[in-house]
Design an enzyme around this catalytic site. Sequence first.
Site, PDB file in Angstrom:
ATOM      1  N   GLY A   7       0.825  -1.210   0.000  1.00 26.84           N
ATOM      2  CA  GLY A   7       0.000   0.000   0.000  1.00 26.84           C
ATOM      3  C   GLY A   7       0.856   1.256   0.000  1.00 26.84           C
ATOM      4  CB  THR A   9      -0.347   3.740  -4.497  1.00 24.70           C
ATOM      5  OG1 THR A   9      -1.430   3.228  -3.713  1.00 24.70           O
ATOM      6  CG2 THR A   9       0.261   2.636  -5.330  1.00 24.70           C
ATOM      7  CB  ALA A  10      -2.318   6.608  -1.070  1.00 31.36           C
ATOM      8  NE  ARG A  33      -4.640   4.065  -5.756  1.00 29.65           N
ATOM      9  CZ  ARG A  33      -4.929   4.961  -4.807  1.00 29.65           C
ATOM     10  NH1 ARG A  33      -5.550   6.068  -5.128  1.00 29.65           N
ATOM     11  NH2 ARG A  33      -4.601   4.737  -3.546  1.00 29.65           N
ATOM     12  CG  ASP A  58      -6.912  -6.580  -4.921  1.00 27.58           C
ATOM     13  OD1 ASP A  58      -6.832  -6.737  -3.685  1.00 27.58           O
ATOM     14  OD2 ASP A  58      -7.934  -6.164  -5.486  1.00 27.58           O
ATOM     15  CG  ASN A  85       0.451   1.034   4.944  1.00 28.84           C
ATOM     16  OD1 ASN A  85       0.088   1.744   5.883  1.00 28.84           O
ATOM     17  ND2 ASN A  85       0.208   1.368   3.673  1.00 28.84           N
ATOM     18  CE1 TYR A 151      -9.911   0.093   9.122  1.00 28.89           C
ATOM     19  CE2 TYR A 151     -10.356   1.396  11.094  1.00 28.89           C
ATOM     20  CZ  TYR A 151      -9.482   0.984  10.095  1.00 28.89           C
ATOM     21  OH  TYR A 151      -8.194   1.467  10.064  1.00 28.89           O
ATOM     22  CD  GLU A 187      -5.094   8.849  -1.899  1.00 27.80           C
ATOM     23  OE1 GLU A 187      -5.563   7.746  -2.260  1.00 27.80           O
ATOM     24  OE2 GLU A 187      -4.261   9.476  -2.566  1.00 27.80           O
ATOM     25  CG  PHE A 188      -8.494   5.967   6.704  1.00 27.18           C
ATOM     26  CD1 PHE A 188      -8.225   4.612   6.758  1.00 27.18           C
ATOM     27  CD2 PHE A 188      -9.471   6.479   7.555  1.00 27.18           C
ATOM     28  CE1 PHE A 188      -8.910   3.773   7.631  1.00 27.18           C
ATOM     29  CE2 PHE A 188     -10.164   5.645   8.431  1.00 27.18           C
ATOM     30  CZ  PHE A 188      -9.879   4.297   8.469  1.00 27.18           C
TER      31      PHE A 188
HETATM   32  P1  NDP Z   1      -4.703   5.430   2.249  1.00 28.80           P
HETATM   33  O1  NDP Z   1      -6.050   5.216   1.684  1.00 28.80           O
HETATM   34  O2  NDP Z   1      -4.079   6.780   2.102  1.00 28.80           O
HETATM   35  O3  NDP Z   1      -3.695   4.332   1.670  1.00 28.80           O
HETATM   36  C1  NDP Z   1      -4.058   2.970   1.640  1.00 28.80           C
HETATM   37  C2  NDP Z   1      -3.062   2.166   0.823  1.00 28.80           C
HETATM   38  O4  NDP Z   1      -3.483   0.803   0.860  1.00 28.80           O
HETATM   39  C3  NDP Z   1      -3.008   2.600  -0.620  1.00 28.80           C
HETATM   40  O5  NDP Z   1      -1.673   2.610  -1.062  1.00 28.80           O
HETATM   41  C4  NDP Z   1      -3.800   1.516  -1.344  1.00 28.80           C
HETATM   42  O6  NDP Z   1      -3.246   1.299  -2.643  1.00 28.80           O
HETATM   43  C5  NDP Z   1      -3.511   0.290  -0.464  1.00 28.80           C
HETATM   44  N1  NDP Z   1      -4.556  -0.720  -0.629  1.00 28.80           N
HETATM   45  C6  NDP Z   1      -5.850  -0.636  -0.236  1.00 28.80           C
HETATM   46  N2  NDP Z   1      -6.524  -1.737  -0.622  1.00 28.80           N
HETATM   47  C7  NDP Z   1      -5.615  -2.521  -1.278  1.00 28.80           C
HETATM   48  C8  NDP Z   1      -5.695  -3.782  -1.934  1.00 28.80           C
HETATM   49  N3  NDP Z   1      -6.851  -4.475  -1.994  1.00 28.80           N
HETATM   50  N4  NDP Z   1      -4.595  -4.286  -2.508  1.00 28.80           N
HETATM   51  C9  NDP Z   1      -3.429  -3.608  -2.452  1.00 28.80           C
HETATM   52  N5  NDP Z   1      -3.278  -2.422  -1.860  1.00 28.80           N
HETATM   53  C10 NDP Z   1      -4.361  -1.884  -1.281  1.00 28.80           C
HETATM   54  O7  NDP Z   1      -4.822   5.044   3.802  1.00 28.80           O
HETATM   55  P2  NDP Z   1      -3.771   5.130   5.019  1.00 28.80           P
HETATM   56  O8  NDP Z   1      -2.422   5.419   4.536  1.00 28.80           O
HETATM   57  O9  NDP Z   1      -4.376   6.011   6.032  1.00 28.80           O
HETATM   58  O10 NDP Z   1      -3.897   3.649   5.579  1.00 28.80           O
HETATM   59  C11 NDP Z   1      -2.805   2.752   5.651  1.00 28.80           C
HETATM   60  C12 NDP Z   1      -3.062   1.780   6.792  1.00 28.80           C
HETATM   61  O11 NDP Z   1      -3.119   2.485   8.023  1.00 28.80           O
HETATM   62  C13 NDP Z   1      -4.368   1.003   6.684  1.00 28.80           C
HETATM   63  O12 NDP Z   1      -4.142  -0.327   7.092  1.00 28.80           O
HETATM   64  C14 NDP Z   1      -5.288   1.727   7.673  1.00 28.80           C
HETATM   65  O13 NDP Z   1      -6.290   0.891   8.171  1.00 28.80           O
HETATM   66  C15 NDP Z   1      -4.275   2.098   8.740  1.00 28.80           C
HETATM   67  N6  NDP Z   1      -4.681   3.188   9.616  1.00 28.80           N
HETATM   68  C16 NDP Z   1      -5.025   4.414   9.102  1.00 28.80           C
HETATM   69  C17 NDP Z   1      -5.427   5.427   9.956  1.00 28.80           C
HETATM   70  C18 NDP Z   1      -5.902   6.753   9.454  1.00 28.80           C
HETATM   71  O14 NDP Z   1      -6.556   7.491  10.234  1.00 28.80           O
HETATM   72  N7  NDP Z   1      -5.596   7.150   8.226  1.00 28.80           N
HETATM   73  C19 NDP Z   1      -5.425   5.229  11.411  1.00 28.80           C
HETATM   74  C20 NDP Z   1      -5.072   3.909  11.832  1.00 28.80           C
HETATM   75  C21 NDP Z   1      -4.691   2.947  10.960  1.00 28.80           C
HETATM   76  P3  NDP Z   1      -4.095   1.061  -3.992  1.00 28.80           P
HETATM   77  O15 NDP Z   1      -5.396   1.775  -3.813  1.00 28.80           O
HETATM   78  O16 NDP Z   1      -3.225   1.620  -5.062  1.00 28.80           O
HETATM   79  O17 NDP Z   1      -4.220  -0.415  -4.074  1.00 28.80           O
HETATM   80  C1  8X3 Z   2      -8.322   4.696  11.498  1.00 24.53           C
HETATM   81  C2  8X3 Z   2      -8.586   5.497  12.734  1.00 24.53           C
HETATM   82  O1  8X3 Z   2     -10.339   6.183  14.410  1.00 24.53           O
HETATM   83  O2  8X3 Z   2     -10.964   6.235  12.075  1.00 24.53           O
HETATM   84  O3  8X3 Z   2      -7.959   3.398  11.786  1.00 24.53           O
HETATM   85  O4  8X3 Z   2     -10.710   4.151  13.203  1.00 24.53           O
HETATM   86  S1  8X3 Z   2     -10.227   5.511  13.118  1.00 24.53           S
END
Ligand code: NDP
Ligand code: 8X3
Length: 250
Positions: A7, A9-10, A33, A58, A85, A151, A187-188
Amino acid sequence: MIAFITGATAGIGQATAELFAKNGYNIIITGRRKERLQEFSAELKSKYKIDVLSLNFDVRNLKEVEDAINSIPTEWKKINVLVNNAGLAVGLNPIQEGVVDDWERMIDTNIKGLLYVTRNVSPIMIQNGFGHIINLGSIAGKEVYANGNVYCATKHAVDALNKGMRIDLLPHNIKVTAINPGMVETEFSIVRFKGDIDRAKNAYKGFQPLLAEDIAETIYWVASRPAHVNINDIVIMPTVQANATTTIKK
Ligand code: NDP
Ligand code: 8X3
């Protein structure tokens, strides 16, 4: 040194890949992506003069995961760090109104995807005799909040897997760490709210959330401890967030 970051890409994965690259690691980046992977790979190579291997798959598709990891050239197999990640939240509904497809996407990505990658990378680490697996959990894996049901369940599963992996991989000199962030602006929320940018922005309105770079620094710090030190588990929050449900907003 080699870091394998899913993951990338973002968000957190991208910031983590950049920080490891800045510190001289060669990086394996993954994501669905392809264009983003290609652009990011070119950027990392030219900016940090390191090597990058892009794997476009994926995490939900076992065959794609196996094929991608089997395709890793021998010189890339000395993987020091795997950052599990890739993950997402989709939807925020009470259980009785939950969208089954959203549930399946979260379960398939956050639990099964993490397992597929780990199942294929950990034997390589065992063969090498070293390694460090860093799993992205969440405060949602420590607590449960309204409408977070599935989630939260997936991140509770990551919490359990993190502990289980640490026991199973102990005899193989493989460290296992969980990083559990509170709210990080990436992008979450755009993904969670299915492209509704205004709703996503609103999630971070009136306070300073964590940045992807804050988590990247934490991951890099964990990975750069001396060989005899392992950080088991970290919960990291924005200063204005006390727990999953208590945040001071202006
Ligand atoms: P983003 O959406 O910014 O990035 C998510 C990344 O995961 C992207 O690079 C996406 O790549 C990849 N991804 C998602 N689904 C797939 C798939 N099916 N196959 C391969 N790659 C995948 O989110 P975050 O950076 O915020 O999240 C990263 C991690 O941190 C996650 O596990 C999230 O649950 C966790 N997290 C995030 C928090 C937040 O508040 N943002 C807080 C706590 C935990 P692509 O779409 O190109 O496949
Ligand atoms: C992402 C943080 O608080 O939206 O894991 O679940 S929260």
